[in-house]
Every structure is written in structure tokens, then in C-alpha cells.
Design a protein around this motif. Sequence first.
Motif, PDB file in Angstrom:
ATOM      1  N   SER A  10      12.656   7.586  22.744  1.00 21.18           N
ATOM      2  CA  SER A  10      13.326   8.012  23.969  1.00 21.18           C
ATOM      3  C   SER A  10      12.898   7.155  25.156  1.00 21.18           C
ATOM      4  O   SER A  10      12.089   6.230  25.025  1.00 21.18           O
ATOM      5  N   ASP A  11      13.428   7.479  26.329  1.00 21.74           N
ATOM      6  CA  ASP A  11      13.032   6.792  27.559  1.00 21.74           C
ATOM      7  C   ASP A  11      11.534   6.977  27.794  1.00 21.74           C
ATOM      8  O   ASP A  11      10.987   8.057  27.559  1.00 21.74           O
ATOM      9  N   GLN A  12      10.878   5.915  28.240  1.00 23.59           N
ATOM     10  CA  GLN A  12       9.421   5.924  28.392  1.00 23.59           C
ATOM     11  C   GLN A  12       8.992   5.698  29.845  1.00 23.59           C
ATOM     12  O   GLN A  12       7.865   5.267  30.106  1.00 23.59           O
ATOM     13  N   SER A  13       9.893   5.965  30.776  1.00 22.94           N
ATOM     14  CA  SER A  13       9.611   5.712  32.192  1.00 22.94           C
ATOM     15  C   SER A  13       8.329   6.413  32.641  1.00 22.94           C
ATOM     16  O   SER A  13       8.042   7.543  32.238  1.00 22.94           O
ATOM     17  N   GLY A  14       7.565   5.726  33.484  1.00 25.11           N
ATOM     18  CA  GLY A  14       6.306   6.252  33.982  1.00 25.11           C
ATOM     19  C   GLY A  14       5.098   5.705  33.251  1.00 25.11           C
ATOM     20  O   GLY A  14       3.962   5.820  33.725  1.00 25.11           O
ATOM     21  N   LYS A  15       5.337   5.095  32.093  1.00 27.63           N
ATOM     22  CA  LYS A  15       4.235   4.548  31.306  1.00 27.63           C
ATOM     23  C   LYS A  15       3.923   3.107  31.721  1.00 27.63           C
ATOM     24  O   LYS A  15       4.768   2.390  32.254  1.00 27.63           O
ATOM     25  N   VAL A  16       2.691   2.706  31.437  1.00 26.41           N
ATOM     26  CA  VAL A  16       2.233   1.336  31.690  1.00 26.41           C
ATOM     27  C   VAL A  16       1.739   0.761  30.370  1.00 26.41           C
ATOM     28  O   VAL A  16       1.015   1.425  29.614  1.00 26.41           O
ATOM     29  N   ALA A  17       2.131  -0.484  30.081  1.00 24.12           N
ATOM     30  CA  ALA A  17       1.706  -1.141  28.839  1.00 24.12           C
ATOM     31  C   ALA A  17       1.201  -2.541  29.117  1.00 24.12           C
ATOM     32  O   ALA A  17       1.696  -3.233  30.017  1.00 24.12           O
ATOM     33  N   VAL A  18       0.235  -2.966  28.343  1.00 23.24           N
ATOM     34  CA  VAL A  18      -0.262  -4.353  28.349  1.00 23.24           C
ATOM     35  C   VAL A  18       0.099  -4.974  27.014  1.00 23.24           C
ATOM     36  O   VAL A  18      -0.184  -4.400  25.955  1.00 23.24           O
ATOM     37  N   VAL A  19       0.726  -6.151  27.067  1.00 24.20           N
ATOM     38  CA  VAL A  19       1.015  -6.915  25.857  1.00 24.20           C
ATOM     39  C   VAL A  19       0.397  -8.299  26.023  1.00 24.20           C
ATOM     40  O   VAL A  19       0.740  -9.028  26.962  1.00 24.20           O
ATOM     41  N   THR A  20      -0.516  -8.661  25.142  1.00 20.77           N
ATOM     42  CA  THR A  20      -1.083 -10.003  25.207  1.00 20.77           C
ATOM     43  C   THR A  20      -0.114 -10.992  24.546  1.00 20.77           C
ATOM     44  O   THR A  20       0.558 -10.658  23.573  1.00 20.77           O
ATOM     45  N   GLY A  21      -0.050 -12.196  25.105  1.00 18.33           N
ATOM     46  CA  GLY A  21       0.891 -13.185  24.578  1.00 18.33           C
ATOM     47  C   GLY A  21       2.329 -12.757  24.775  1.00 18.33           C
ATOM     48  O   GLY A  21       3.174 -12.954  23.892  1.00 18.33           O
ATOM     49  N   ALA A  22       2.630 -12.202  25.949  1.00 16.50           N
ATOM     50  CA  ALA A  22       3.944 -11.599  26.187  1.00 16.50           C
ATOM     51  C   ALA A  22       5.045 -12.613  26.500  1.00 16.50           C
ATOM     52  O   ALA A  22       6.208 -12.230  26.611  1.00 16.50           O
ATOM     53  N   ASN A  23       4.701 -13.872  26.616  1.00 14.85           N
ATOM     54  CA  ASN A  23       5.686 -14.861  27.064  1.00 14.85           C
ATOM     55  C   ASN A  23       6.509 -15.478  25.939  1.00 14.85           C
ATOM     56  O   ASN A  23       7.480 -16.187  26.202  1.00 14.85           O
ATOM     57  N   ASP A  24       6.150 -15.216  24.684  1.00 17.85           N
ATOM     58  CA  ASP A  24       6.827 -15.919  23.590  1.00 17.85           C
ATOM     59  C   ASP A  24       6.851 -15.057  22.336  1.00 17.85           C
ATOM     60  O   ASP A  24       6.052 -14.137  22.175  1.00 17.85           O
ATOM     61  N   GLY A  25       7.795 -15.369  21.444  1.00 14.88           N
ATOM     62  CA  GLY A  25       7.823 -14.773  20.114  1.00 14.88           C
ATOM     63  C   GLY A  25       7.795 -13.266  20.100  1.00 14.88           C
ATOM     64  O   GLY A  25       8.552 -12.586  20.800  1.00 14.88           O
ATOM     65  N   LEU A  26       6.887 -12.710  19.307  1.00 10.72           N
ATOM     66  CA  LEU A  26       6.788 -11.263  19.128  1.00 10.72           C
ATOM     67  C   LEU A  26       6.425 -10.568  20.429  1.00 10.72           C
ATOM     68  O   LEU A  26       6.935  -9.483  20.728  1.00 10.72           O
ATOM     69  N   GLY A  27       5.542 -11.179  21.206  1.00 10.44           N
ATOM     70  CA  GLY A  27       5.139 -10.584  22.467  1.00 10.44           C
ATOM     71  C   GLY A  27       6.291 -10.481  23.452  1.00 10.44           C
ATOM     72  O   GLY A  27       6.432  -9.470  24.153  1.00 10.44           O
ATOM     73  N   PHE A  28       7.122 -11.513  23.492  1.00 13.76           N
ATOM     74  CA  PHE A  28       8.294 -11.501  24.365  1.00 13.76           C
ATOM     75  C   PHE A  28       9.272 -10.403  23.943  1.00 13.76           C
ATOM     76  O   PHE A  28       9.757  -9.633  24.779  1.00 13.76           O
ATOM     77  N   GLU A  29       9.565 -10.331  22.653  1.00 14.68           N
ATOM     78  CA  GLU A  29      10.517  -9.333  22.162  1.00 14.68           C
ATOM     79  C   GLU A  29       9.995  -7.914  22.376  1.00 14.68           C
ATOM     80  O   GLU A  29      10.759  -7.000  22.723  1.00 14.68           O
ATOM     81  N   THR A  30       8.699  -7.727  22.184  1.00 16.22           N
ATOM     82  CA  THR A  30       8.095  -6.418  22.416  1.00 16.22           C
ATOM     83  C   THR A  30       8.180  -6.041  23.891  1.00 16.22           C
ATOM     84  O   THR A  30       8.558  -4.913  24.241  1.00 16.22           O
ATOM     85  N   THR A  31       7.845  -6.986  24.757  1.00 14.86           N
ATOM     86  CA  THR A  31       7.896  -6.744  26.197  1.00 14.86           C
ATOM     87  C   THR A  31       9.316  -6.414  26.644  1.00 14.86           C
ATOM     88  O   THR A  31       9.525  -5.489  27.448  1.00 14.86           O
ATOM     89  N   LYS A  32      10.282  -7.143  26.123  1.00 15.68           N
ATOM     90  CA  LYS A  32      11.686  -6.908  26.491  1.00 15.68           C
ATOM     91  C   LYS A  32      12.123  -5.498  26.083  1.00 15.68           C
ATOM     92  O   LYS A  32      12.766  -4.797  26.874  1.00 15.68           O
ATOM     93  N   PHE A  33      11.777  -5.081  24.875  1.00 13.92           N
ATOM     94  CA  PHE A  33      12.163  -3.741  24.420  1.00 13.92           C
ATOM     95  C   PHE A  33      11.477  -2.672  25.265  1.00 13.92           C
ATOM     96  O   PHE A  33      12.106  -1.697  25.686  1.00 13.92           O
ATOM     97  N   PHE A  34      10.178  -2.832  25.490  1.00 17.28           N
ATOM     98  CA  PHE A  34       9.443  -1.860  26.301  1.00 17.28           C
ATOM     99  C   PHE A  34      10.084  -1.725  27.684  1.00 17.28           C
ATOM    100  O   PHE A  34      10.258  -0.619  28.200  1.00 17.28           O
ATOM    101  N   ALA A  35      10.422  -2.870  28.293  1.00 14.60           N
ATOM    102  CA  ALA A  35      11.027  -2.857  29.627  1.00 14.60           C
ATOM    103  C   ALA A  35      12.364  -2.125  29.615  1.00 14.60           C
ATOM    104  O   ALA A  35      12.715  -1.434  30.583  1.00 14.60           O
ATOM    105  N   SER A  36      13.105  -2.260  28.505  1.00 10.99           N
ATOM    106  CA  SER A  36      14.403  -1.588  28.403  1.00 10.99           C
ATOM    107  C   SER A  36      14.251  -0.076  28.342  1.00 10.99           C
ATOM    108  O   SER A  36      15.206   0.661  28.609  1.00 10.99           O
ATOM    109  N   LYS A  37      13.049   0.384  27.998  1.00 10.75           N
ATOM    110  CA  LYS A  37      12.777   1.817  27.923  1.00 10.75           C
ATOM    111  C   LYS A  37      12.096   2.332  29.196  1.00 10.75           C
ATOM    112  O   LYS A  37      11.625   3.478  29.225  1.00 10.75           O
ATOM    113  N   GLY A  38      12.004   1.497  30.215  1.00  7.89           N
ATOM    114  CA  GLY A  38      11.468   1.931  31.498  1.00  7.89           C
ATOM    115  C   GLY A  38       9.973   1.794  31.660  1.00  7.89           C
ATOM    116  O   GLY A  38       9.403   2.245  32.663  1.00  7.89           O
TER     117      GLY A  38
END
Length: 303
Positions: A10-38
Motif C-alpha cells: 500500500s501507500d507508504q507516505s510518512g516513511k523514511v528510507a535509506v538505500v545505499t548505491g541508489a544511483n544505479d541498477g538495483l538501488g535506482f530501481e528500488t529508490t524509484k519504486f519506494f518514491a512512487s509509494k510516497g
Amino acid sequence: MNSFNLKDISDQSGKVAVVTGANDGLGFETTKFFASKGIEMVMACRNIEKALVAKNKILSIIATAKLDIIPLDLKSLNAVHKFVDTFNTKYKRLDILVNNAGIMIPPFSLTEDGFESQMGVNYFSHFLLTNLLLNQLKSTPNSRVVSLSSIAHKSGKIDFNNINSKGKYNKVAAYSQSKLACLIFAKELNKRLEEKNKSILSVAAHPGVSATNLFQFLPTWFKVVAPIFEPLFSHSPEKAALPIIVASLHPEINGGDYIGPGGFNEMKGKPTIAKSTPIANDEEVAEKLWALSEKLTNNNFNI
């Protein structure tokens, strides 16, 4: 084996996440999905220029994305301390820590602290990072730590007599060792958290096989033939990130779970419960590795 559906997240607005290596590959895709959930995202990256490019790319897709870049060089324990100091001044909660960044089969080199580079980046720095962020995680209800392992852990062993692979260097064995260490850590951390009745879940994930920037050190001949076989044995970074996303956000995840692709040899496929080797579940090995990690990172875990 369990099968997980992303529609259950579900929507995850209000949460804070840290992703290491967020600029490329798996980290980028993970960051993008997390951001889409707020989720408010902290992109922990070594290369700030690449991180800015990644941030702008996500913003072009998700205009409302909340993205913050904080420098983190995992080849330096001092840099890990600096990252945490900066994070703690800016944030008062941490819902999800994804220990994603890594390197795979590079030439032999040592980090600033004398670690073999794969053990240093993939494991020791993430061990310290988790430790230093633990108070934030403990103060945030139902937080999670996700550690990235690999299929390669199945051939790994922890060489306590030569943890930094000095002498005759086998870069594949060193990579397998680092990813086995990550899986052992995830399971041992969860065990210790449960013993102290903490609400934090520690879980692990692996992406299967995917042509990310981790492949940069592979031989030239492999890179030439890889496109021919990739559709059979690997999947896109976007799909490879799904086990990480499930481990981080799915409501049916339990502490100590290990999530990976459910296809042939766990190379690709939908996220499910992955298999781990007996050594990954060996409590004596886990306790020995934990003690060594505390000693080498010069910090004791305060669970």
C-alpha cells in the motif's frame, strides 16, 4: 514456497528510507519504486554527480518524489560515520535501511581500513552502517533492515584465518564470502533483535542474475556473448529489484526471511522465499563473524 504480490504493498507516505548505491541498477530501481509509494528517500551514494542524474531521472517520472542525496563511500569506515552524523541531524526516524551497494569480482585492492574491497564494501561497511543507525531504527515502529546477498553465497565460506584474502587472491571466492557474510548477518541480526523483543525486522534478499554495473569487472569475452544468453538466464534490473522491494515493504514478510527470484536456480522469476546453505544458518559461525565484525569496525552493537 510463498509467492508475493506487489499489489499488496500500500501507500507508504510518512516513511523514511535509506538505500545505499541508489544511483544505479538495483538501488535506482528500488529508490524509484519506494518514491512512487510516497517514501522520503535518502540516496546514499559515493558518486554525487551520478546520484544527481539519477535523482533528476526519478523526478522526471515521479514529480512528487522526495529525494535527498547524502554522500557515502563504503570504502571508508570514517565516511560511514560522517554519513550517519549527517543523517541524524536531518532525520528523526528511519523506517527502512537497504544495504544494497556492492562490488563484484574486481582486481585485488584494500579499502582505507585495510579490508579486501569486496568484504569492505559489501559487508563490513554495511555492518557498521546498520549498527550506527540502530537507534533511529529502534525508535521507529516496525522498521526493517534489508541486506543484499547473492546466489554466489552458496559457494561461499568464511575464511576466519584470512578474512581479507591476502596472498593468493581468488576474487570469485572473495565475492562469495562477502555475500555469505551479508546473509549470515541478516539472520543473526534478526535473532538478536527477537531476543531483545525489538520490533525491527532484519531480512535478506538477492536479485538473481541481472546485467547491472556489478558486471563491470567481468572478462571482455563474457560481455560479448552475454547479450545472447541474457534472456534465458537473467532479468532486467527493474525485475531483479523486486525481491528487495518485497523484503522491504511487503506486509507478509517475517524477520529472518530471505527473498529471491523463484525461477530456475533462482536466476530470475517472481519474488519468493529463497534457499540458503547450511553455513548461512550456522549459529557458531554467525557468532564468530559477529564478534570479528565488531572488532574490525571498532564498534559494539547496542541492541
